[in-house]
Scaffold this motif. Structure first.
Motif, mmCIF file in Angstrom:
data_model
loop_
_atom_site.group_PDB
_atom_site.id
_atom_site.type_symbol
_atom_site.label_atom_id
_atom_site.label_comp_id
_atom_site.label_asym_id
_atom_site.label_seq_id
_atom_site.Cartn_x
_atom_site.Cartn_y
_atom_site.Cartn_z
ATOM 1 N N ALA A 1 0.839 -1.202 0.000
ATOM 2 C CA ALA A 1 0.000 0.000 0.000
ATOM 3 C C ALA A 1 0.873 1.252 0.000
ATOM 4 C CB ALA A 1 -0.924 -0.022 1.208
ATOM 5 N N GLU A 2 1.949 1.240 0.773
ATOM 6 C CA GLU A 2 2.848 2.393 0.802
ATOM 7 C C GLU A 2 3.504 2.615 -0.559
ATOM 8 O OE1 GLU A 2 5.397 1.365 4.066
ATOM 9 O OE2 GLU A 2 4.095 2.329 5.547
ATOM 10 N N LYS A 3 3.895 1.526 -1.223
ATOM 11 C CA LYS A 3 4.482 1.661 -2.560
ATOM 12 C C LYS A 3 3.471 2.265 -3.529
ATOM 13 C CE LYS A 3 6.889 -1.739 -4.259
ATOM 14 N NZ LYS A 3 7.365 -3.108 -4.589
ATOM 15 N N ALA A 4 2.216 1.819 -3.446
ATOM 16 C CA ALA A 4 1.191 2.353 -4.349
ATOM 17 C C ALA A 4 0.954 3.831 -4.072
ATOM 18 C CB ALA A 4 -0.100 1.560 -4.191
ATOM 19 N N LYS B 1 4.216 3.972 -7.205
ATOM 20 C CA LYS B 1 4.830 2.807 -7.838
ATOM 21 C C LYS B 1 3.853 1.642 -7.800
ATOM 22 C CE LYS B 1 9.434 4.091 -6.309
ATOM 23 N NZ LYS B 1 10.562 3.730 -5.463
ATOM 24 N N HIS B 2 3.955 0.749 -8.768
ATOM 25 C CA HIS B 2 3.095 -0.429 -8.769
ATOM 26 C C HIS B 2 3.412 -1.256 -7.521
ATOM 27 C CE1 HIS B 2 1.434 -4.333 -9.919
ATOM 28 N NE2 HIS B 2 0.606 -3.619 -10.683
ATOM 29 N N PRO B 3 2.401 -1.733 -6.793
ATOM 30 C CA PRO B 3 2.625 -2.434 -5.530
ATOM 31 C C PRO B 3 3.484 -3.695 -5.639
ATOM 32 C CG PRO B 3 0.314 -1.869 -5.764
ATOM 33 C CD PRO B 3 0.996 -1.530 -7.048
ATOM 34 N N GLN B 4 3.469 -4.343 -6.819
ATOM 35 C CA GLN B 4 4.216 -5.594 -6.952
ATOM 36 C C GLN B 4 5.439 -5.478 -7.855
ATOM 37 O OE1 GLN B 4 0.955 -7.962 -8.337
ATOM 38 N NE2 GLN B 4 0.583 -8.830 -6.307
ATOM 39 N N HIS B 5 5.375 -4.599 -8.858
ATOM 40 C CA HIS B 5 6.429 -4.604 -9.869
ATOM 41 C C HIS B 5 7.272 -3.345 -9.926
ATOM 42 C CE1 HIS B 5 4.541 -8.282 -11.166
ATOM 43 N NE2 HIS B 5 3.384 -7.641 -11.315
ATOM 44 N N ASP B 6 7.007 -2.362 -9.087
ATOM 45 C CA ASP B 6 7.804 -1.141 -8.934
ATOM 46 C C ASP B 6 7.843 -0.194 -10.142
ATOM 47 O OD1 ASP B 6 8.465 -1.313 -6.298
ATOM 48 O OD2 ASP B 6 10.405 -2.269 -6.622
ATOM 49 N N PHE B 7 7.022 -0.373 -11.169
ATOM 50 C CA PHE B 7 7.043 0.627 -12.235
ATOM 51 C C PHE B 7 6.091 1.765 -11.847
ATOM 52 C CE2 PHE B 7 4.111 -2.717 -13.641
ATOM 53 C CZ PHE B 7 2.947 -1.992 -13.850
ATOM 54 N N PRO B 8 6.344 2.981 -12.340
ATOM 55 C CA PRO B 8 5.530 4.141 -11.952
ATOM 56 C C PRO B 8 4.081 3.988 -12.436
ATOM 57 C CG PRO B 8 7.446 4.816 -13.254
ATOM 58 C CD PRO B 8 7.425 3.329 -13.228
ATOM 59 N N ALA C 1 -3.024 6.209 -4.909
ATOM 60 C CA ALA C 1 -3.910 6.081 -3.750
ATOM 61 C C ALA C 1 -5.027 5.086 -4.043
ATOM 62 C CB ALA C 1 -4.481 7.434 -3.369
ATOM 63 N N GLN C 2 -5.508 5.075 -5.275
ATOM 64 C CA GLN C 2 -6.559 4.127 -5.634
ATOM 65 C C GLN C 2 -6.029 2.694 -5.638
ATOM 66 O OE1 GLN C 2 -7.927 5.570 -9.397
ATOM 67 N NE2 GLN C 2 -9.076 7.277 -8.506
ATOM 68 N N GLU C 3 -4.776 2.521 -6.013
ATOM 69 C CA GLU C 3 -4.162 1.185 -5.993
ATOM 70 C C GLU C 3 -3.902 0.720 -4.560
ATOM 71 O OE1 GLU C 3 -3.090 -1.033 -8.434
ATOM 72 O OE2 GLU C 3 -4.163 0.174 -9.902
ATOM 73 N N TYR D 1 -5.106 -2.957 -0.660
ATOM 74 C CA TYR D 1 -4.072 -3.481 0.241
ATOM 75 C C TYR D 1 -4.280 -2.988 1.672
ATOM 76 C CZ TYR D 1 -1.733 -4.966 -3.991
ATOM 77 O OH TYR D 1 -1.433 -5.569 -5.181
ATOM 78 N N LEU D 2 -4.666 -1.717 1.798
ATOM 79 C CA LEU D 2 -4.928 -1.178 3.130
ATOM 80 C C LEU D 2 -6.130 -1.862 3.775
ATOM 81 C CD1 LEU D 2 -4.327 2.628 2.483
ATOM 82 C CD2 LEU D 2 -2.923 1.086 3.852
ATOM 83 N N LEU D 3 -7.167 -2.122 2.992
ATOM 84 C CA LEU D 3 -8.341 -2.797 3.529
ATOM 85 C C LEU D 3 -8.016 -4.229 3.949
ATOM 86 C CD1 LEU D 3 -11.209 -1.538 1.203
ATOM 87 C CD2 LEU D 3 -10.822 -0.976 3.591
ATOM 88 N N LEU D 4 -7.229 -4.927 3.143
ATOM 89 C CA LEU D 4 -6.832 -6.295 3.500
ATOM 90 C C LEU D 4 -5.994 -6.305 4.767
ATOM 91 C CD1 LEU D 4 -6.011 -7.953 0.068
ATOM 92 C CD2 LEU D 4 -7.792 -8.622 1.670
ATOM 93 N N ALA D 5 -5.083 -5.347 4.886
ATOM 94 C CA ALA D 5 -4.256 -5.267 6.095
ATOM 95 C C ALA D 5 -5.126 -4.994 7.315
ATOM 96 C CB ALA D 5 -3.202 -4.171 5.936
ATOM 97 N N LEU D 6 -6.104 -4.104 7.162
ATOM 98 C CA LEU D 6 -7.005 -3.787 8.263
ATOM 99 C C LEU D 6 -7.822 -5.008 8.683
ATOM 100 C CD1 LEU D 6 -8.250 -1.629 10.124
ATOM 101 C CD2 LEU D 6 -9.906 -1.177 8.309
ATOM 102 N N VAL D 7 -8.332 -5.743 7.696
ATOM 103 C CA VAL D 7 -9.132 -6.936 7.993
ATOM 104 C C VAL D 7 -8.284 -7.982 8.704
ATOM 105 C CG1 VAL D 7 -10.302 -8.891 6.911
ATOM 106 C CG2 VAL D 7 -10.844 -6.570 6.191
#
Length: 91
Positions: free
Chosen positions: A10-13, A17-24, A29-31, A35-41
């Motif tokens: 989530a921090e990378k997004a 940056k793409h959360p998995q592949h690091d390209f811009p 924030a939408q990406e 991830y933030l919701l999954l972490a919260l759950v």
């Protein structure tokens, strides 16, 4: 995925940056939201599991405290009398 990994993605997004592949990417924030919701759950599930364990322990303790001790038997065996060592006297 564990919670720290979801937060890292989530921090990378959010950094753009793409959360998995690091390209811009645009709209990081939408990406990051899934991830933030999954972490919260996951954190909420772990917290609930821990609190349920505490509640179960407290319920067992309360149940044990509510039990009254059994009344002592009316006819208790008499304590054994003390025996004395008999030695002949020396004169």
């Amino acid at each position: 995925m564990d919670t720290p990994e979801l937060i890292r993605r989530a921090e990378k997004a959010m950094d753009g940056k793409h959360p998995q592949h690091d390209f811009p990417i645009k709209g990081g924030a939408q990406e990051a939201v899934p991830y933030l919701l999954l972490a919260l759950v996951k954190e909420q599930r772990a917290t609930n599991w821990h609190l349920n364990g505490i509640a179960d322990s407290l319920a067992r303790i309360a149940k044990a405290l509510e039990q009254k001790p059994e009344p002592a038997a009316e006819s208790q065996p008499e304590p054994e009398s003390k025996r004395r060592l008999w030695l002949p006297r020396r004169r």
